[in-house]
Design a protein around this motif. Structure first.
Motif, PDB file in Angstrom:
ATOM      1  N   PHE A  53      11.548 -24.246 -10.714  1.00  0.00           N
ATOM      2  CA  PHE A  53      11.856 -22.838 -10.901  1.00  0.00           C
ATOM      3  C   PHE A  53      13.343 -22.594 -11.121  1.00  0.00           C
ATOM      4  O   PHE A  53      13.724 -21.615 -11.762  1.00  0.00           O
ATOM      5  CB  PHE A  53      11.382 -22.028  -9.691  1.00  0.00           C
ATOM      6  N   SER A  54      14.181 -23.461 -10.537  1.00  0.00           N
ATOM      7  CA  SER A  54      15.625 -23.317 -10.673  1.00  0.00           C
ATOM      8  C   SER A  54      16.257 -24.669 -10.378  1.00  0.00           C
ATOM      9  O   SER A  54      15.555 -25.664 -10.178  1.00  0.00           O
ATOM     10  CB  SER A  54      16.155 -22.258  -9.695  1.00  0.00           C
ATOM     11  N   ALA A  55      17.570 -24.698 -10.324  1.00  0.00           N
ATOM     12  CA  ALA A  55      18.267 -25.945 -10.015  1.00  0.00           C
ATOM     13  C   ALA A  55      17.997 -26.409  -8.594  1.00  0.00           C
ATOM     14  O   ALA A  55      18.190 -27.585  -8.274  1.00  0.00           O
ATOM     15  CB  ALA A  55      19.767 -25.773 -10.234  1.00  0.00           C
ATOM     16  N   HIS A  56      17.534 -25.490  -7.740  1.00  0.00           N
ATOM     17  CA  HIS A  56      17.350 -25.823  -6.325  1.00  0.00           C
ATOM     18  C   HIS A  56      15.894 -25.824  -5.865  1.00  0.00           C
ATOM     19  O   HIS A  56      15.575 -26.425  -4.839  1.00  0.00           O
ATOM     20  CB  HIS A  56      18.144 -24.841  -5.453  1.00  0.00           C
ATOM     21  N   TRP A  57      14.996 -25.146  -6.584  1.00  0.00           N
ATOM     22  CA  TRP A  57      13.639 -24.960  -6.088  1.00  0.00           C
ATOM     23  C   TRP A  57      12.604 -25.492  -7.071  1.00  0.00           C
ATOM     24  O   TRP A  57      12.700 -25.287  -8.277  1.00  0.00           O
ATOM     25  CB  TRP A  57      13.353 -23.480  -5.832  1.00  0.00           C
ATOM     26  N   SER A  58      11.598 -26.165  -6.510  1.00  0.00           N
ATOM     27  CA  SER A  58      10.453 -26.611  -7.309  1.00  0.00           C
ATOM     28  C   SER A  58       9.211 -26.604  -6.417  1.00  0.00           C
ATOM     29  O   SER A  58       9.311 -26.592  -5.181  1.00  0.00           O
ATOM     30  CB  SER A  58      10.678 -28.008  -7.884  1.00  0.00           C
ATOM     31  N   ALA A  59       8.053 -26.606  -7.035  1.00  0.00           N
ATOM     32  CA  ALA A  59       6.788 -26.631  -6.301  1.00  0.00           C
ATOM     33  C   ALA A  59       5.781 -27.446  -7.102  1.00  0.00           C
ATOM     34  O   ALA A  59       5.887 -27.576  -8.326  1.00  0.00           O
ATOM     35  CB  ALA A  59       6.262 -25.216  -6.069  1.00  0.00           C
ATOM     36  N   GLY A  60       4.808 -28.002  -6.403  1.00  0.00           N
ATOM     37  CA  GLY A  60       3.848 -28.835  -7.097  1.00  0.00           C
ATOM     38  C   GLY A  60       2.518 -28.920  -6.388  1.00  0.00           C
ATOM     39  O   GLY A  60       2.364 -28.501  -5.234  1.00  0.00           O
ATOM     40  N   ILE A  61       1.555 -29.472  -7.120  1.00  0.00           N
ATOM     41  CA  ILE A  61       0.238 -29.767  -6.571  1.00  0.00           C
ATOM     42  C   ILE A  61      -0.155 -31.160  -7.047  1.00  0.00           C
ATOM     43  O   ILE A  61       0.102 -31.537  -8.194  1.00  0.00           O
ATOM     44  CB  ILE A  61      -0.801 -28.710  -7.002  1.00  0.00           C
ATOM     45  N   GLN A  62      -0.754 -31.946  -6.139  1.00  0.00           N
ATOM     46  CA  GLN A  62      -1.162 -33.306  -6.459  1.00  0.00           C
ATOM     47  C   GLN A  62      -2.558 -33.578  -5.909  1.00  0.00           C
ATOM     48  O   GLN A  62      -2.975 -32.963  -4.913  1.00  0.00           O
ATOM     49  CB  GLN A  62      -0.154 -34.317  -5.905  1.00  0.00           C
ATOM     50  N   TYR A  63      -3.247 -34.503  -6.554  1.00  0.00           N
ATOM     51  CA  TYR A  63      -4.647 -34.778  -6.220  1.00  0.00           C
ATOM     52  C   TYR A  63      -4.893 -36.275  -6.355  1.00  0.00           C
ATOM     53  O   TYR A  63      -4.366 -36.928  -7.272  1.00  0.00           O
ATOM     54  CB  TYR A  63      -5.559 -34.009  -7.174  1.00  0.00           C
ATOM     55  N   ALA A  64      -5.675 -36.838  -5.440  1.00  0.00           N
ATOM     56  CA  ALA A  64      -6.039 -38.253  -5.478  1.00  0.00           C
ATOM     57  C   ALA A  64      -7.514 -38.405  -5.159  1.00  0.00           C
ATOM     58  O   ALA A  64      -8.032 -37.740  -4.252  1.00  0.00           O
ATOM     59  CB  ALA A  64      -5.197 -39.053  -4.476  1.00  0.00           C
ATOM     60  N   ASP A  65      -8.189 -39.298  -5.894  1.00  0.00           N
ATOM     61  CA  ASP A  65      -9.621 -39.522  -5.687  1.00  0.00           C
ATOM     62  C   ASP A  65      -9.917 -41.009  -5.845  1.00  0.00           C
ATOM     63  O   ASP A  65      -9.881 -41.540  -6.960  1.00  0.00           O
ATOM     64  CB  ASP A  65     -10.434 -38.704  -6.685  1.00  0.00           C
ATOM     65  N   TYR A  66     -10.185 -41.679  -4.721  1.00  0.00           N
ATOM     66  CA  TYR A  66     -10.546 -43.112  -4.719  1.00  0.00           C
ATOM     67  C   TYR A  66     -12.054 -43.236  -4.567  1.00  0.00           C
ATOM     68  O   TYR A  66     -12.640 -42.648  -3.650  1.00  0.00           O
ATOM     69  CB  TYR A  66      -9.842 -43.846  -3.576  1.00  0.00           C
ATOM     70  N   ARG A  67     -12.672 -44.009  -5.459  1.00  0.00           N
ATOM     71  CA  ARG A  67     -14.107 -44.260  -5.403  1.00  0.00           C
ATOM     72  C   ARG A  67     -14.339 -45.736  -5.086  1.00  0.00           C
ATOM     73  O   ARG A  67     -13.907 -46.617  -5.831  1.00  0.00           O
ATOM     74  CB  ARG A  67     -14.775 -43.916  -6.728  1.00  0.00           C
ATOM     75  N   ARG A  68     -15.021 -45.989  -3.998  1.00  0.00           N
ATOM     76  CA  ARG A  68     -15.222 -47.335  -3.490  1.00  0.00           C
ATOM     77  C   ARG A  68     -16.303 -48.090  -4.274  1.00  0.00           C
ATOM     78  O   ARG A  68     -17.330 -47.537  -4.637  1.00  0.00           O
ATOM     79  CB  ARG A  68     -15.646 -47.247  -2.017  1.00  0.00           C
ATOM     80  N   SER A  69     -16.032 -49.393  -4.496  1.00  0.00           N
ATOM     81  CA  SER A  69     -17.071 -50.327  -4.943  1.00  0.00           C
ATOM     82  C   SER A  69     -17.397 -51.301  -3.823  1.00  0.00           C
ATOM     83  O   SER A  69     -18.528 -51.371  -3.362  1.00  0.00           O
ATOM     84  CB  SER A  69     -16.628 -51.073  -6.204  1.00  0.00           C
ATOM     85  N   HIS A  70     -16.357 -52.057  -3.366  1.00  0.00           N
ATOM     86  CA  HIS A  70     -16.579 -53.019  -2.294  1.00  0.00           C
ATOM     87  C   HIS A  70     -15.449 -53.041  -1.266  1.00  0.00           C
ATOM     88  O   HIS A  70     -15.334 -53.994  -0.493  1.00  0.00           O
ATOM     89  CB  HIS A  70     -16.748 -54.440  -2.876  1.00  0.00           C
ATOM     90  N   TYR A  71     -14.586 -51.995  -1.246  1.00  0.00           N
ATOM     91  CA  TYR A  71     -13.507 -51.984  -0.257  1.00  0.00           C
ATOM     92  C   TYR A  71     -13.196 -50.550   0.141  1.00  0.00           C
ATOM     93  O   TYR A  71     -13.106 -49.653  -0.706  1.00  0.00           O
ATOM     94  CB  TYR A  71     -12.240 -52.645  -0.809  1.00  0.00           C
TER      95      TYR A  71
END
Length: 245
Positions: free
Chosen positions: A212-230
């Motif tokens: 948003f400026s030189a000093h401020w930022s914002a974010g969103i993050q997402y992670a999705d792990y799908r198991r096979s054998h671990y």
């Protein structure tokens, strides 16, 4: 050309406790241009606590905290090659060997290597990576990084904070870029064991961060792990605001 050396005698863990340690870090590098940088490094990690350090990697070996102590020696070569019209090809090649140190188990014997390349143009990038945190000959010890910032590597779902005994082989692809002041990133991981190549699972990580400026930022993050054998299926999302002054 440059060099760096450090000795660590205390580590503050995630419980805000000072834990005794005996760790040496060393690095030398040479960079004649942006086309090429060569680096040699050595890490001698010595946990002196009576139990494992919370927040640092164990190693799945039975015994006291010292059983995971290790020494790591390695080389890294990286650079960026311009090919015209603003197109750049980054590359990164690394290799390391890990052996026991300071009462570490004789089972500690593993290799690490990482290959990375891709293309960048006009603020957008497509990068392919292949990283192997190897195992010993019996599949009882995997290459460990006890002092790393673990959330940054091998998936934001944090399934692999400690390398499995069979090691970890990661093939992953990243697309990133900036549009309308927002930095976007998407990464797909395929995880397998370094020992015998068992399919662990796969993961998708997504990120959007707006400044948003030189000093401020914002974010969103997402992670999705799908198991096979671990591990287990793991999904998470978070939002954050950053202030920098």
């Amino acid at each position: 050309m440059g060099a760096y050396a450090a000795y660590i005698w205390r580590i503050k863990n995630i419980l805000n406790e000072n834990v005794p340690n005996k760790t040496f870090l060393g690095e030398v590098h040479w960079q004649p241009s942006t086309l090429f940088r060569a680096q040699a490094f050595g890490y001698w990690y010595g946990n002196q606590a009576r139990s494992s350090i919370p927040g640092a990697a164990a190693c799945f070996l039975p015994g006291n905290a010292q059983i995971c102590n290790s020494q790591t020696l390695g080389l890294r070569f990286q650079g960026v090659v311009p090919v015209g019209s603003g197109v750049q090809i980054p590359y990164d090649v690394s290799y390391a060997k890990q052996l026991p140190y300071d009462a570490g188990s004789s089972l500690i014997n593993a290799q690490y290597y990482h290959l990375s390349t891709g293309v960048r143009w006009a603020g957008f990038g497509a990068i392919a990576n292949y990283m192997v945190m190897g195992s010993n000959r019996t599949g009882s010890y995997g290459f460990q990084t006890p002092l790393a910032s673990k959330h940054l590597f091998n998936g934001w779902a944090e399934v692999f904070l400690t390398t499995p005994p069979n090691g970890l082989r990661s093939l992953y692809f990243t697309l990133d870029g900036t549009l309308l002041g927002t930095a976007f990133q998407a990464t797909y991981y395929d995880f397998r064991s370094a020992y015998r190549g068992e399919n662990y699972g796969h993961e998708v990580d997504l990120s959007a961060i707006h400044r948003f400026s030189a000093h401020w930022s914002a974010g969103i993050q997402y992670a999705d792990y799908r198991r096979s054998h671990y591990g287990v299926n793991t999904e998470g999302a978070w939002v954050f605001v950053t202030a920098a002054f």
